[in-house]
Write a protein that holds these residues in place. Sequence first.
Motif, PDB file in Angstrom:
ATOM      1  N   GLY B1083       0.775  -1.237   0.000  1.00  0.00           N
ATOM      2  CA  GLY B1083       0.000   0.000   0.000  1.00  0.00           C
ATOM      3  C   GLY B1083       0.798   1.273   0.000  1.00  0.00           C
ATOM      4  O   GLY B1083       0.239   2.349   0.140  1.00  0.00           O
ATOM      5  N   ILE B1084       2.115   1.167  -0.140  1.00  0.00           N
ATOM      6  CA  ILE B1084       2.928   2.384  -0.139  1.00  0.00           C
ATOM      7  C   ILE B1084       2.518   3.264  -1.317  1.00  0.00           C
ATOM      8  O   ILE B1084       2.445   4.493  -1.212  1.00  0.00           O
ATOM      9  N   CYS B1085       2.255   2.602  -2.453  1.00  0.00           N
ATOM     10  CA  CYS B1085       1.912   3.362  -3.656  1.00  0.00           C
ATOM     11  C   CYS B1085       0.594   4.108  -3.470  1.00  0.00           C
ATOM     12  O   CYS B1085       0.421   5.215  -3.984  1.00  0.00           O
ATOM     13  N   VAL B1086      -0.302   3.507  -2.721  1.00  0.00           N
ATOM     14  CA  VAL B1086      -1.618   4.134  -2.512  1.00  0.00           C
ATOM     15  C   VAL B1086      -1.439   5.515  -1.901  1.00  0.00           C
ATOM     16  O   VAL B1086      -2.058   6.485  -2.319  1.00  0.00           O
ATOM     17  N   VAL B1087      -0.559   5.576  -0.905  1.00  0.00           N
ATOM     18  CA  VAL B1087      -0.340   6.855  -0.228  1.00  0.00           C
ATOM     19  C   VAL B1087       0.449   7.798  -1.117  1.00  0.00           C
ATOM     20  O   VAL B1087       0.222   9.001  -1.125  1.00  0.00           O
ATOM     21  N   ALA B1088       1.379   7.227  -1.873  1.00  0.00           N
ATOM     22  CA  ALA B1088       2.215   8.086  -2.716  1.00  0.00           C
ATOM     23  C   ALA B1088       1.417   8.711  -3.845  1.00  0.00           C
ATOM     24  O   ALA B1088       1.751   9.787  -4.331  1.00  0.00           O
ATOM     25  N   CYS B1089       0.318   8.038  -4.268  1.00  0.00           N
ATOM     26  CA  CYS B1089      -0.418   8.525  -5.422  1.00  0.00           C
ATOM     27  C   CYS B1089      -1.175   9.798  -5.094  1.00  0.00           C
ATOM     28  O   CYS B1089      -2.070   9.806  -4.255  1.00  0.00           O
ATOM     29  N   ARG B1090      -0.794  10.889  -5.740  1.00  0.00           N
ATOM     30  CA  ARG B1090      -1.407  12.173  -5.423  1.00  0.00           C
ATOM     31  C   ARG B1090      -2.848  12.312  -5.890  1.00  0.00           C
ATOM     32  O   ARG B1090      -3.688  12.790  -5.142  1.00  0.00           O
ATOM     33  N   PRO B1091      -3.159  11.891  -7.114  1.00  0.00           N
ATOM     34  CA  PRO B1091      -4.571  11.958  -7.495  1.00  0.00           C
ATOM     35  C   PRO B1091      -5.417  10.903  -6.792  1.00  0.00           C
ATOM     36  O   PRO B1091      -6.625  10.875  -6.952  1.00  0.00           O
ATOM     37  N   GLY B1092      -4.798  10.042  -6.026  1.00  0.00           N
ATOM     38  CA  GLY B1092      -5.571   9.004  -5.343  1.00  0.00           C
ATOM     39  C   GLY B1092      -6.122   7.968  -6.312  1.00  0.00           C
ATOM     40  O   GLY B1092      -7.235   7.480  -6.169  1.00  0.00           O
ATOM     41  N   ALA B1093      -5.289   7.635  -7.291  1.00  0.00           N
ATOM     42  CA  ALA B1093      -5.780   6.733  -8.330  1.00  0.00           C
ATOM     43  C   ALA B1093      -5.573   5.268  -8.004  1.00  0.00           C
ATOM     44  O   ALA B1093      -6.090   4.403  -8.687  1.00  0.00           O
ATOM     45  N   ILE B1094      -4.809   4.965  -6.986  1.00  0.00           N
ATOM     46  CA  ILE B1094      -4.530   3.556  -6.734  1.00  0.00           C
ATOM     47  C   ILE B1094      -5.398   3.047  -5.600  1.00  0.00           C
ATOM     48  O   ILE B1094      -5.563   3.696  -4.577  1.00  0.00           O
ATOM     49  N   LYS B1095      -5.923   1.875  -5.816  1.00  0.00           N
ATOM     50  CA  LYS B1095      -6.732   1.247  -4.779  1.00  0.00           C
ATOM     51  C   LYS B1095      -6.072  -0.053  -4.395  1.00  0.00           C
ATOM     52  O   LYS B1095      -5.678  -0.846  -5.245  1.00  0.00           O
ATOM     53  N   LEU B1096      -5.920  -0.252  -3.094  1.00  0.00           N
ATOM     54  CA  LEU B1096      -5.399  -1.516  -2.616  1.00  0.00           C
ATOM     55  C   LEU B1096      -6.610  -2.360  -2.265  1.00  0.00           C
ATOM     56  O   LEU B1096      -7.338  -2.059  -1.336  1.00  0.00           O
ATOM     57  N   ARG B1097      -6.810  -3.410  -3.035  1.00  0.00           N
ATOM     58  CA  ARG B1097      -7.995  -4.233  -2.795  1.00  0.00           C
ATOM     59  C   ARG B1097      -7.927  -4.814  -1.397  1.00  0.00           C
ATOM     60  O   ARG B1097      -6.963  -5.420  -1.003  1.00  0.00           O
ATOM     61  N   GLY B1098      -9.004  -4.595  -0.650  1.00  0.00           N
ATOM     62  CA  GLY B1098      -9.039  -5.104   0.709  1.00  0.00           C
ATOM     63  C   GLY B1098      -8.647  -4.053   1.724  1.00  0.00           C
ATOM     64  O   GLY B1098      -9.005  -4.123   2.882  1.00  0.00           O
ATOM     65  N   PHE B1099      -7.863  -3.101   1.282  1.00  0.00           N
ATOM     66  CA  PHE B1099      -7.490  -2.024   2.203  1.00  0.00           C
ATOM     67  C   PHE B1099      -7.610  -0.687   1.495  1.00  0.00           C
ATOM     68  O   PHE B1099      -6.763   0.178   1.598  1.00  0.00           O
ATOM     69  N   GLY B1100      -8.692  -0.565   0.748  1.00  0.00           N
ATOM     70  CA  GLY B1100      -8.889   0.655  -0.028  1.00  0.00           C
ATOM     71  C   GLY B1100      -9.151   1.853   0.882  1.00  0.00           C
ATOM     72  O   GLY B1100      -9.474   1.713   2.061  1.00  0.00           O
ATOM     73  N   ASP B1101      -8.988   3.032   0.306  1.00  0.00           N
ATOM     74  CA  ASP B1101      -9.165   4.262   1.074  1.00  0.00           C
ATOM     75  C   ASP B1101     -10.547   4.324   1.693  1.00  0.00           C
ATOM     76  O   ASP B1101     -10.710   4.713   2.843  1.00  0.00           O
ATOM     77  N   GLN B1102     -11.548   3.919   0.920  1.00  0.00           N
ATOM     78  CA  GLN B1102     -12.913   4.012   1.429  1.00  0.00           C
ATOM     79  C   GLN B1102     -13.084   3.126   2.647  1.00  0.00           C
ATOM     80  O   GLN B1102     -13.716   3.508   3.621  1.00  0.00           O
TER      81      GLN B1102
END
Lengths: 136, 1111
Positions: B1083-1102
């Motif tokens: 999930g490091i990429c999830v946080v790094a992504c500025r537009p918030g385009a990456i979703k970590l399945r199972g630990f998504g932002d939502q």
Amino acid sequence: MSVEYQPKVIGFLCNWCSYAGADMAGTSRMGYPQNIRIIRVPCSGRVDPLLVLKCFQRGADGVLVSGCHPGDCHYTEGNYHTRRRFALLREFLDYLGIAKERLKVEWVSASEGQRFAELVSDFTAELTKLGPRSKV
Amino acid sequence: MARIGVFLCHCGSNIAGAVNISEVAETVRKLPQVVHVEDNKFTCSDPGQAAIQKAITEHKLNRVVIGACSPRMHETTFRRTVAGAGLNPYLLEIANIREHCSWVHPDQVELATAKAIDLVRRAVARVAWQEPLTPKQVGITRRALVIGGGIAGIQASLDIADAGYEVVLVEREPSIGGHMAQLDKTFPTLDCSACILTPKMTMVGQHANIKLMSYSELEDISGYIGNFRVRIKNKSRYIDVSKCTGCGECAKACPVELNSEFDLNLGRRKAIYIPFPQAIPNKYTIDKRGYPPCRVACPAGVNAQGYIALISQGKFNEALEVLRRTMPFAGVCGRVCTHPCEQECERGKVDQPVAIRTLKRFMADYELKAGREKATPVERTKEEKVAIVGSGPAGLACAYDLVRQGYPVTVFESAPEAGGLLRYGIPEYRLPKEVLSSEISYIQELGVEIKTNTPVKNLTKIFNEGYKAVFLGTGAGISQKMGIPGENTPGVLHSLDFLRQVNAGVKVNLGSKVAISGGGNAAVDAARVARRLGANEITVVYRRSRDEMPAIPSEIEEMEREGVKIQFLAAPVKVLSKESRVNGMQCIRMELGEPDASGRRRPVPIKGSEFTMDVDNVIIAIGQGLDKAMLPEGLAYTNWGTLTVDPVTLQTNIDGVFAGGDVVSGPADIISAVAAGKEAAISVDRYLKGIDMKEGRPETREKVKDVPKEGVVKKERAAMPTLELGERKGFDEVELGFDEKTAVEEAKRCLNCAVCSECLECEKVCEAEAIDHEMQDKISEEDVGAIVVATGAGVLDHTQFSIYGGGVYPDVVSSLQLERMMNAAGPTGGEVLRPSNGAHPKEIVFISCVGSRDERTGSGYCSKVCCMYMAKEAIMLKEHDPEAHSYIIYTDARGPGGKIFEDFLTRAEEAGTTYMRGQIDSVSQQDGRLLISGQGFFTNEKFNIPADLVVLATGLMPNEDASKLFQTIHVSYDAKNYLLQAHPKLRPVETAMDGIFIAGCAVAPTDVPESVTQGSAAAEYVLKLFSQEAIEAEPMTSIVDIARCAGCLLCRQVCPFQAIEAETLRDGRTVASINESLCKGCGICVVACRPGAIKLRGFGDQQVLAEVMAL
């Protein structure tokens, strides 16, 4: 500050080390104050600083972000990113009117049950002394 | 619309005892989207799980929350339960109300209940956002990697291989066997360790399914269960194992001996060695540790350690051969080199550096005394003629290298004889002409043609004569002028001219008072020559102080002994004359100011401090330069008047013309000129072959790090015998060199820093031609599906326990050292001897728990095997010598569990061992024996036991580099550097990393039977994995929403697994693309992504946000 003030603490613990460390505290029946609510993440690197701010927004008095010791990250580098991100966020907290001490970033390994319990106790005590946070 | 079912577990009274379940249930029932709540005493049990499944079907639940123990405990179990009811297993969330709640807040029911409610509410909020995920089916590579070739690793390998799967076994030592191979007998059966171990080792060596990579180390592991990619470094043995027969002739010829690690420094081994006789693979290994400091310091890379090692064995001719592989000037450099090697000599850190230069000279003298045989001419294999201008050390070294490669070489020399400054600069008493001539003849005998009295000023003519390349080594043979008034007065000589005349045999008249200006070797040479020509009062005038004098220190010393005075911090300003002849010199005093470009402090004249010296002659020796008039036209020069060349290839501005030595560097030393000549030879060879001249140059030589100096007894460096002062009339050689005995003794002082000295004696005797000193380390890449880590324990260093005499008294040994002594194949041939005097010990005292149960030495745990092995060793000592008697002084003595373990201790007692419960106060020496003082536990009676041998029962500890290795493998380890098991009770050979299993002492101190058991257990898990069709990969990977992706690719930079690549879409936009197989879901990429385009399945932002909002 009311007599019975109990700080509200949110903890983000990484699945591999710190969450397991917290489990170990439980298995070893080590007591610590009940103020903390734990959210499991795969890696401390998954914790978005904005999420931490959200916690403060929603009324948390303190936030703990915990992961593996540097060098031991299950994903090799996640905790390095965490370290940097939160070093940066720390500096912003003052600007936002949040005391820096309300954010704690600590490394807890899977065998450090005792340490986790102590960490939570100390953190809760510090937050109790700081008092409740005024709304952002 | 989510239909969430909440299931609360009592877990007996584990949860219910501290949390009010019904209250939680009531509260939770009211949460939005919750349609069903129930509680159960033991949810993980069969009926408990069945209840969940029933509820899912009955109430048409599409989301499940379970409030129970840690998800790390039962997430997998409950996922299966949910799947069993037909619901996607990822639509489950667990609230940890046991480890994180009831167990840590046992007495605060209200608070614990409130917390439990919060935790369940969090889970409910999250689960509403969870999506169904489908794990991918991934194939399994049915090959295993076993790291560690001790008994645990051997057992695991054999089990897996016998089941029909291929195993790659990586062991970092040259042989497998581990510490068990070092034991003599094993408890409790007293089986001979090697007897039970070697059959297994042999099976490993011969097994068709086992690929044994010994002398190899793990570099990197990537991938995941079933699909690991491993990189292994196969260290070079410098021996072709397919050819080596293990005959051992090489070890006999090897001159380097050092302490054997296998025998724990009680025995010795050679640099080329097999660690123990039953080693598998039974092949030799050469221990090379880099380049020795002497070789790195030498500009020409002379292998000093090589020839010194051979001198120490009396192999003088072979030693000279080693030197001649690099350069031919044994006698010359052995007398006049500036010896930068000695400055770096590691022996100098113990007492004084080895007399490397004089040992080099000894070899040449030895050969000359016996009569040097003519050298065999080298076969000419090439056509291209090479011309070398100048027969000084640079030119001759260049010629030497080129002729040996088969080139026709001609050296042109303008003077009547060859040698350059070697002949015309250095005086006879330092370098006898016969020594120089012999070495020049040697070069000529190889096939080099030297044309004297032939200056070269026209390069075109040379090329026209058919030469294809030219090397200019014409030196810097012109004395620099001082530029002071009166310098041209008769009686003023310039040093190089002066020395040239004397060396050529011309008679030079000097008065009795001579002043010499300068502080380098030329000045010192001039002074000492002047002495021999009859001058009485000789003064060297040097403008700086003694510390800055550049001449060789031993030369300055001898010069002063010969009566020459030095006037420091003074410089001449004017030569005074009378009747057109020198009669005096005016000087001025100097003081040292700021450092100049060379780093030395600049001398500054002190105003008004002039003084006059009464002299008959002045010799100017302040520096040397080139004579441009002597050199061919068209060459480019630097600002300092030296030739400009390419720093790597040494080519001048003219194609095919190279230069080196003083003509390029300005005045420097001989060995630098030799080095330049050699470099030029490489360039000429490549130039003539038409290949790239710069590739791989300059060659870097890695200096050996950490040369151990324990046990080195101080011994003074052999002194150079010199001619008595009274005898030094003529130009007889002053330094006399070593005799054979002195040379051998001095050579033995060498520490053999690099271990293997590359003397190449082993190559000469290997009939199988298996030795290859040029071999390189290799990297292997292997694909495996499962990994077993069995890297074992390290040996505790008993010498740190000085309180028990360890490292202080030689008769205090460690238990493993005692094993080696008892072993028939060990350093003492199976005799237990006192290290101090070689006698058989009659009274032996064992001290238990050394380094164990002692936080001070970092290992607070019990090492488990020591009680048993002390009993074993005591029994064995009795067997070796019926008259020996052992005391075992213990804190607690146990034969822990095991079959016939406790009986074993009784057996030791019955054999006559005295068990005493006590603590040791001190171990001291008395009357040549050791005295062990202490007091008994519970009795407090003091005891003083005299003993001949003290054995420290040292405990087990992890290897020094264990943590680094474990980080490479990505397995968790604890604070003491032992591997962490997935669950200490129920999953002892698994780790948190799927597909990686563990066994043996790397996990915790174990004995042989347990290591074998764990090895087999780990193998079983591997086989279990291999017996599956496919495995399910964790579906919790990240995915990019390309609509939002800005293409900044920051995610690619942060991904630790290189799982993200750039992808160009059809509309030309660049976006990030994640490789699901490589993504580990951190999930490091999830946080790094500025537009918030990456979703970590199972630990998504939502999902995570929902948790935060709920709390």
